[in-house]
Design a protein around this motif. Structure first.
Motif, PDB file in Angstrom:
ATOM      1  N   LEU A 149       0.875  -1.251   0.248  1.00  0.00           N
ATOM      2  CA  LEU A 149      -0.024  -0.112   0.097  1.00  0.00           C
ATOM      3  C   LEU A 149       0.857   1.424   0.075  1.00  0.00           C
ATOM      4  O   LEU A 149       0.587   2.251  -0.866  1.00  0.00           O
ATOM      5  CB  LEU A 149      -0.928   0.069   1.226  1.00  0.00           C
ATOM      6  N   HIS A 150       1.760   1.436   0.861  1.00  0.00           N
ATOM      7  CA  HIS A 150       2.700   2.653   1.260  1.00  0.00           C
ATOM      8  C   HIS A 150       3.911   2.652   0.628  1.00  0.00           C
ATOM      9  O   HIS A 150       4.960   3.596   0.550  1.00  0.00           O
ATOM     10  CB  HIS A 150       2.661   2.822   2.593  1.00  0.00           C
ATOM     11  N   GLY A 151       4.633   1.402   0.275  1.00  0.00           N
ATOM     12  CA  GLY A 151       5.989   1.254  -0.213  1.00  0.00           C
ATOM     13  C   GLY A 151       6.717   1.240   1.030  1.00  0.00           C
ATOM     14  O   GLY A 151       6.347   1.314   2.137  1.00  0.00           O
ATOM     15  N   ARG A 152       8.168   1.167   0.956  1.00  0.00           N
ATOM     16  CA  ARG A 152       9.059   1.061   2.081  1.00  0.00           C
ATOM     17  C   ARG A 152       9.702   2.450   2.301  1.00  0.00           C
ATOM     18  O   ARG A 152      10.019   2.556   3.564  1.00  0.00           O
ATOM     19  CB  ARG A 152       9.872  -0.258   1.670  1.00  0.00           C
ATOM     20  N   GLN A 153       9.969   3.300   1.582  1.00  0.00           N
ATOM     21  CA  GLN A 153      10.716   4.479   1.842  1.00  0.00           C
ATOM     22  C   GLN A 153       9.755   5.414   2.074  1.00  0.00           C
ATOM     23  O   GLN A 153       9.088   6.356   1.552  1.00  0.00           O
ATOM     24  CB  GLN A 153      11.182   4.922   0.595  1.00  0.00           C
ATOM     25  N   ARG A 154       9.316   5.434   3.423  1.00  0.00           N
ATOM     26  CA  ARG A 154       8.108   6.247   3.877  1.00  0.00           C
ATOM     27  C   ARG A 154       8.521   7.853   4.106  1.00  0.00           C
ATOM     28  O   ARG A 154       7.676   8.727   3.944  1.00  0.00           O
ATOM     29  CB  ARG A 154       7.664   5.859   5.389  1.00  0.00           C
ATOM     30  N   ASN A 155       9.549   8.255   3.755  1.00  0.00           N
ATOM     31  CA  ASN A 155      10.144   9.715   3.562  1.00  0.00           C
ATOM     32  C   ASN A 155      10.916  10.046   2.573  1.00  0.00           C
ATOM     33  O   ASN A 155      11.501  10.800   2.291  1.00  0.00           O
ATOM     34  CB  ASN A 155      10.928  10.109   4.764  1.00  0.00           C
ATOM     35  N   ALA A 156      10.409   9.302   1.228  1.00  0.00           N
ATOM     36  CA  ALA A 156      11.124   9.804  -0.013  1.00  0.00           C
ATOM     37  C   ALA A 156      10.847  11.143  -0.556  1.00  0.00           C
ATOM     38  O   ALA A 156      11.552  11.698  -0.907  1.00  0.00           O
ATOM     39  CB  ALA A 156      10.664   8.851  -1.121  1.00  0.00           C
ATOM     40  N   LEU A 157       9.800  11.483  -0.004  1.00  0.00           N
ATOM     41  CA  LEU A 157       8.865  12.868  -0.377  1.00  0.00           C
ATOM     42  C   LEU A 157       8.939  13.624   0.984  1.00  0.00           C
ATOM     43  O   LEU A 157       8.366  13.294   1.824  1.00  0.00           O
ATOM     44  CB  LEU A 157       7.918  13.098  -1.318  1.00  0.00           C
ATOM     45  N   THR A 158       9.633  14.786   0.931  1.00  0.00           N
ATOM     46  CA  THR A 158       9.301  15.715   2.252  1.00  0.00           C
ATOM     47  C   THR A 158       8.954  17.384   1.799  1.00  0.00           C
ATOM     48  O   THR A 158       9.085  17.636   0.675  1.00  0.00           O
ATOM     49  CB  THR A 158      10.851  15.930   3.004  1.00  0.00           C
ATOM     50  N   VAL A 159       8.291  17.723   2.533  1.00  0.00           N
ATOM     51  CA  VAL A 159       7.498  19.227   2.380  1.00  0.00           C
ATOM     52  C   VAL A 159       7.800  19.819   3.527  1.00  0.00           C
ATOM     53  O   VAL A 159       7.464  19.247   4.822  1.00  0.00           O
ATOM     54  CB  VAL A 159       6.380  19.240   1.901  1.00  0.00           C
ATOM     55  N   THR A 160       8.177  21.128   3.762  1.00  0.00           N
ATOM     56  CA  THR A 160       8.124  22.085   4.680  1.00  0.00           C
ATOM     57  C   THR A 160       6.983  22.840   5.023  1.00  0.00           C
ATOM     58  O   THR A 160       6.514  23.433   3.771  1.00  0.00           O
ATOM     59  CB  THR A 160       9.579  22.784   4.853  1.00  0.00           C
ATOM     60  N   LEU A 161       6.148  22.503   5.904  1.00  0.00           N
ATOM     61  CA  LEU A 161       4.913  23.202   6.160  1.00  0.00           C
ATOM     62  C   LEU A 161       5.012  24.521   6.557  1.00  0.00           C
ATOM     63  O   LEU A 161       5.917  25.028   7.032  1.00  0.00           O
ATOM     64  CB  LEU A 161       3.804  22.624   7.042  1.00  0.00           C
ATOM     65  N   PRO A 162       3.941  25.465   6.346  1.00  0.00           N
ATOM     66  CA  PRO A 162       3.924  26.618   6.877  1.00  0.00           C
ATOM     67  C   PRO A 162       4.312  27.108   8.239  1.00  0.00           C
ATOM     68  O   PRO A 162       4.969  28.198   8.511  1.00  0.00           O
ATOM     69  CB  PRO A 162       2.646  27.332   6.658  1.00  0.00           C
ATOM     70  N   SER A 163       4.077  26.057   9.186  1.00  0.00           N
ATOM     71  CA  SER A 163       4.485  26.171  10.520  1.00  0.00           C
ATOM     72  C   SER A 163       5.894  25.807  10.731  1.00  0.00           C
ATOM     73  O   SER A 163       6.421  26.173  11.959  1.00  0.00           O
ATOM     74  CB  SER A 163       3.697  25.003  11.174  1.00  0.00           C
ATOM     75  N   GLY A 164       6.664  25.313   9.847  1.00  0.00           N
ATOM     76  CA  GLY A 164       8.207  25.125   9.974  1.00  0.00           C
ATOM     77  C   GLY A 164       8.421  23.417  10.164  1.00  0.00           C
ATOM     78  O   GLY A 164       9.567  22.960   9.928  1.00  0.00           O
ATOM     79  N   ALA A 165       7.307  22.804  10.392  1.00  0.00           N
ATOM     80  CA  ALA A 165       7.455  21.306  10.563  1.00  0.00           C
ATOM     81  C   ALA A 165       7.756  20.749   9.131  1.00  0.00           C
ATOM     82  O   ALA A 165       7.163  21.275   8.192  1.00  0.00           O
ATOM     83  CB  ALA A 165       6.084  20.753  11.134  1.00  0.00           C
ATOM     84  N   GLU A 166       8.401  19.651   9.120  1.00  0.00           N
ATOM     85  CA  GLU A 166       8.659  18.928   7.799  1.00  0.00           C
ATOM     86  C   GLU A 166       7.981  17.568   7.954  1.00  0.00           C
ATOM     87  O   GLU A 166       7.946  16.949   8.934  1.00  0.00           O
ATOM     88  CB  GLU A 166      10.205  18.634   7.718  1.00  0.00           C
ATOM     89  N   VAL A 167       7.227  17.266   6.801  1.00  0.00           N
ATOM     90  CA  VAL A 167       6.395  16.225   6.680  1.00  0.00           C
ATOM     91  C   VAL A 167       7.006  15.058   5.528  1.00  0.00           C
ATOM     92  O   VAL A 167       7.442  15.783   4.707  1.00  0.00           O
ATOM     93  CB  VAL A 167       4.990  16.123   6.448  1.00  0.00           C
ATOM     94  N   GLY A 168       6.900  13.897   5.585  1.00  0.00           N
ATOM     95  CA  GLY A 168       7.293  13.006   4.598  1.00  0.00           C
ATOM     96  C   GLY A 168       6.355  11.900   3.995  1.00  0.00           C
ATOM     97  O   GLY A 168       5.354  11.726   5.075  1.00  0.00           O
ATOM     98  N   ARG A 169       6.460  11.521   3.136  1.00  0.00           N
ATOM     99  CA  ARG A 169       5.537  10.381   2.722  1.00  0.00           C
ATOM    100  C   ARG A 169       6.324   9.429   1.705  1.00  0.00           C
ATOM    101  O   ARG A 169       7.538   9.821   1.177  1.00  0.00           O
ATOM    102  CB  ARG A 169       4.416  10.756   1.966  1.00  0.00           C
ATOM    103  N   SER A 170       6.024   8.197   1.425  1.00  0.00           N
ATOM    104  CA  SER A 170       6.564   7.560   0.304  1.00  0.00           C
ATOM    105  C   SER A 170       6.077   7.915  -1.037  1.00  0.00           C
ATOM    106  O   SER A 170       5.223   8.443  -1.334  1.00  0.00           O
ATOM    107  CB  SER A 170       6.108   5.981   0.406  1.00  0.00           C
ATOM    108  N   ASP A 171       7.128   7.503  -1.993  1.00  0.00           N
ATOM    109  CA  ASP A 171       6.741   7.560  -3.471  1.00  0.00           C
ATOM    110  C   ASP A 171       6.573   6.337  -4.020  1.00  0.00           C
ATOM    111  O   ASP A 171       6.455   6.184  -5.310  1.00  0.00           O
ATOM    112  CB  ASP A 171       7.914   8.404  -4.117  1.00  0.00           C
ATOM    113  N   GLU A 172       6.577   5.245  -3.164  1.00  0.00           N
ATOM    114  CA  GLU A 172       6.136   3.960  -3.614  1.00  0.00           C
ATOM    115  C   GLU A 172       4.842   3.396  -3.158  1.00  0.00           C
ATOM    116  O   GLU A 172       4.362   3.920  -2.488  1.00  0.00           O
ATOM    117  CB  GLU A 172       7.323   3.007  -3.391  1.00  0.00           C
ATOM    118  N   GLY A 173       4.560   2.204  -3.712  1.00  0.00           N
ATOM    119  CA  GLY A 173       3.401   1.496  -3.273  1.00  0.00           C
ATOM    120  C   GLY A 173       2.081   1.955  -3.944  1.00  0.00           C
ATOM    121  O   GLY A 173       2.127   2.944  -4.828  1.00  0.00           O
ATOM    122  N   CYS A 174       0.894   1.185  -3.661  1.00  0.00           N
ATOM    123  CA  CYS A 174      -0.440   1.479  -4.358  1.00  0.00           C
ATOM    124  C   CYS A 174      -0.940   2.865  -4.431  1.00  0.00           C
ATOM    125  O   CYS A 174      -1.544   3.455  -5.260  1.00  0.00           O
ATOM    126  CB  CYS A 174      -1.397   0.460  -4.130  1.00  0.00           C
TER     127      CYS A 174
END
Length: 313
Positions: A149-174
């Motif tokens: 469902l999600h792939g294994r590289q869970r933080n392959a993509l990252t984004v810095t939010l307006p609050s300054g926090a950085e979030v990440g997600r996979s670019d693999e999986g369904c």
């Protein structure tokens, strides 16, 4: 993301049961905590004019995109040997979102603060066919389903939010594959969606910190006091019924919720919250106009693909 909460949390009913609840939703990981949003009187002055953007997709078009994405995920998971069943996007359509104060008297008279709706939502989650299916898998097979469902590289993509926090997600999986097929540019979609979604919480934090809002809350509290209901703010009123269910009767819940709604209207709290929410929302859209334009562009470009996907399912 589930309940009415106090101390500045977003006040809202429990969310609808997601299609892939048992296998988890799209993984978005907070990597670095940032600073909290600012607010106050200075933030409410000199608000820039809103920046023109493409018209956002309608609720019906958003549902179409949702259905297309879930269709793609379902087919992908089937190719990996897993069964995913579709459930309604909004199984409890009567649930409502009240980010500042309950101000719909008719809704409050029928549902109180929504505790019964929350119980029904929990029951739906417990009987969700995907949750049952997930429980039927062994630990090893369940882990394989998550990777599919999600792939294994869970933080392959990252984004810095307006609050300054950085979030990440996979670019693999369904899930990633479905979004790539719909929106073409997964990184651009993740960036635009993450930023625009984060702004709703930022806007709320600015509203509740504004002196005009806190003044209206005091007027609301005085109105409640005159009715024999002693609560400093709407969150405290709701907490009695939603944070400790069973400690009050449904009649008491509805009575308090109706009083909250009537006082929200008569005290001006509802109108003040609405005006401030629009003002701060417009300012945030102006500041982050590129994210909104990109989100709307990608969604509009995805609509023909979504119609074809759903039509051929």
């Amino acid at each position: 993301m589930a309940r009415f909460r106090r101390r500045g949390r977003r006040a809202r009913p429990a969310p609808a049961v997601p299609l892939l609840l048992a296998l988890a939703a799209v993984t978005v990981t907070v990597i670095v905590g940032g600073c909290s949003a600012g607010g106050g009187a200075e933030a409410s002055r000199d608000v820039p004019a809103p920046v023109a953007a493409l018209a956002p997709v309608s609720n019906a078009e958003r549902s179409l995109l949702h259905d297309a994405e879930q269709t793609l995920i379902r087919h992908c998971m089937s190719r990996h040997g897993f069964t995913v069943r579709k459930v309604p996007e909004h199984p409890l359509p009567e649930q409502r979102d009240f980010p500042y104060v309950v101000d719909d008297v008719a809704w409050a008279r029928e549902h109180g603060y929504g505790s019964e709706l929350e119980r029904r939502a929990r029951a739906l989650r417990d009987t969700d066919p995907n949750r049952r299916y997930s429980r039927s898998l062994g630990a090893e097979r369940r882990a394989e389903a998550m990777d599919a469902l999600h792939g294994r590289q869970r933080n392959a993509l990252t984004v810095t939010l307006p609050s300054g926090a950085e979030v990440g997600r996979s670019d693999e999986g369904c899930t990633a594959g479905a979004e790539k097929e719909l929106y073409a540019d997964l990184a651009a979609w993740f960036r635009a969606e993450a930023v625009t979604q984060a702004l709703s919480g930022l806007r709320r934090s600015q509203v509740i910190a504004d002196p005009a809002y806190t003044g209206a809350v005091r007027a609301w509290s005085a109105c409640m006091n005159r009715r024999g209901l002693h609560h400093p703010d709407p969150a405290a009123a709701r907490a009695r019924f939603l944070d400790a269910p069973g400690n009050a009767t449904p009649t008491e819940e509805r009575r308090t919720a109706v009083a909250e709604a009537e006082c929200a209207l008569s005290s001006g709290l509802s109108g003040t919250a609405g005006r401030l929410s629009s003002r701060y929302g417009d300012a945030l859209k102006a500041e982050h106009h590129s994210a909104f334009r990109e989100r709307d562009r990608l969604q509009r470009a995805a609509l023909p693909r979504a119609r074809a996907i759903v039509g051929n399912d």
